[in-house]
Motif scaffolding. Structure first.
Motif, mmCIF file in Angstrom:
data_model
loop_
_atom_site.group_PDB
_atom_site.id
_atom_site.type_symbol
_atom_site.label_atom_id
_atom_site.label_comp_id
_atom_site.label_asym_id
_atom_site.label_seq_id
_atom_site.Cartn_x
_atom_site.Cartn_y
_atom_site.Cartn_z
ATOM 1 N N ASP A 185 0.810 -1.212 0.000
ATOM 2 C CA ASP A 185 0.000 0.000 0.000
ATOM 3 C C ASP A 185 0.846 1.265 0.000
ATOM 4 O O ASP A 185 0.454 2.288 -0.568
ATOM 5 N N SER A 189 0.344 3.932 -2.747
ATOM 6 C CA SER A 189 -0.057 5.269 -2.315
ATOM 7 C C SER A 189 0.809 6.328 -2.995
ATOM 8 O O SER A 189 0.301 7.361 -3.462
ATOM 9 N N SER A 193 -0.685 9.069 -5.612
ATOM 10 C CA SER A 193 -0.472 10.486 -5.328
ATOM 11 C C SER A 193 0.005 11.221 -6.576
ATOM 12 O O SER A 193 -0.486 12.308 -6.913
ATOM 13 N N LEU A 216 -7.629 2.092 0.069
ATOM 14 C CA LEU A 216 -6.632 2.929 -0.591
ATOM 15 C C LEU A 216 -7.276 3.761 -1.695
ATOM 16 O O LEU A 216 -6.995 4.965 -1.828
ATOM 17 N N THR A 219 -9.237 6.590 -0.216
ATOM 18 C CA THR A 219 -8.360 7.641 0.276
ATOM 19 C C THR A 219 -8.016 8.631 -0.831
ATOM 20 O O THR A 219 -7.884 9.840 -0.586
ATOM 21 N N TYR A 220 -7.900 8.136 -2.051
ATOM 22 C CA TYR A 220 -7.539 8.995 -3.181
ATOM 23 C C TYR A 220 -8.741 9.409 -4.015
ATOM 24 O O TYR A 220 -8.610 9.748 -5.192
#
Length: 273
Positions: A185, A189, A193, A216, A219-220
């Motif tokens: 992850d 990540s 990003s 994940l 989160t984005y």
């Protein structure tokens, strides 16, 4: 669709182990009614996609109701603000370097696959597969590779599409390794990003679960497309698998092949583009 499916199974019966199909709801119903004494298609459920919407207004047109168009126009700046706030709190591993390539480094991808192939049923990757897959004319692919101390850990290939008549799209076509291990992850990540930042001007980004965890992706800023409100703008695809003659007498292999949890696939094998 049913005629094509019948022809494919007939011509491939003796040479191949199975066929797999990504079908719309209507096509799925037609294919499942086409069973006979030789073959049976197994419905493994919907192929779940995730969307990160940057511009909701791009998905409305003159045929959309005024209230929906207004809602999309109001939602777009809210979405962009939400993404901006999320990105402000992103934490990435400083020991991981991300390199961007304006092409597909075939040997790097096949090496990442060979180091950790999925345990479930999947399409085997090698140099020949990737050369064939990414030679699609008129399509641009950009590759992001996450490394630590010069050792590649993970990679994502992004396919891009811009057209005056449709929303601009950046698709996370291939994700490696695709084992879904949370230990990666940190690398993923870092990749996400960079990708969400580089494609912030695109109307939306498209991905699939499995290799990238739901947490994940959330989160984005990615949301499942089969859940409201995105389900109002998208159509589900279903994965159908049909064992062929080479597996006719191997009941254990058929059971593994037709077990929903056993499949590991990405957008790389669903369609071109």
């Amino acid at each position: 669709m049913t005629t094509l499916s019948r022809s494919l199974k007939t011509s491939c019966w003796n040479e191949f182990a199975a066929t797999f199909t990504f079908a719309t709801s209507a096509a799925r119903d037609g294919i499942l009614k086409m069973q006979n004494e030789r073959w049976t298609d197994h419905d493994l459920g919907s192929f779940v996609k995730y969307e990160r919407i940057n511009n909701m207004a791009a998905f409305t047109g003159s045929d959309t109701s005024p209230s929906v168009r207004l809602g999309a126009a109001v939602a777009t700046p809210v979405i962009k603000l939400s993404h901006h706030l999320q990105e402000h709190f992103f934490t990435v591993d400083p020991t991981i370097r991300v390199d961007r390539y304006e092409f597909v480094p075939v040997s790097t991808l096949s090496s990442l696959y060979a180091q950790a192939p999925p345990a479930g049923a999947h399409i085997r990757r090698d140099d020949d597969f990737y050369r064939w897959r990414f030679m699609e004319p008129g399509q641009e692919f950009i590759t992001y590779v996450a490394s630590r101390e010069e050792t590649p850990l993970a990679a994502i290939v992004v396919g891009t599409k811009r057209s005056p008549d449709t929303p601009s799209t950046a698709t996370l076509v291939e994700v490696l390794p695709s084992t879904g291990e949370t230990a990666l992850d940190g690398a993923f990540s870092s990749l996400l990003s960079h990708i969400t930042s580089d494609f912030a001007t695109y109307d939306h980004l498209c991905a699939t679960g499995g290799a990238l965890s739901h947490q994940l992706l959330s989160t984005y800023g990615f949301t499942r497309s089969d859940i409201f409100p995105l389900s109002k703008f998208t159509h589900s695809a279903y994965l159908l698998v049909c064992p062929l003659g080479r597996l006719a007498s191997d009941s254990a292999a058929i059971e593994r092949l037709t077990h929903e949890a056993g499949w590991a696939t990405t957008l790389c094998v669903r369609s071109l583009g």
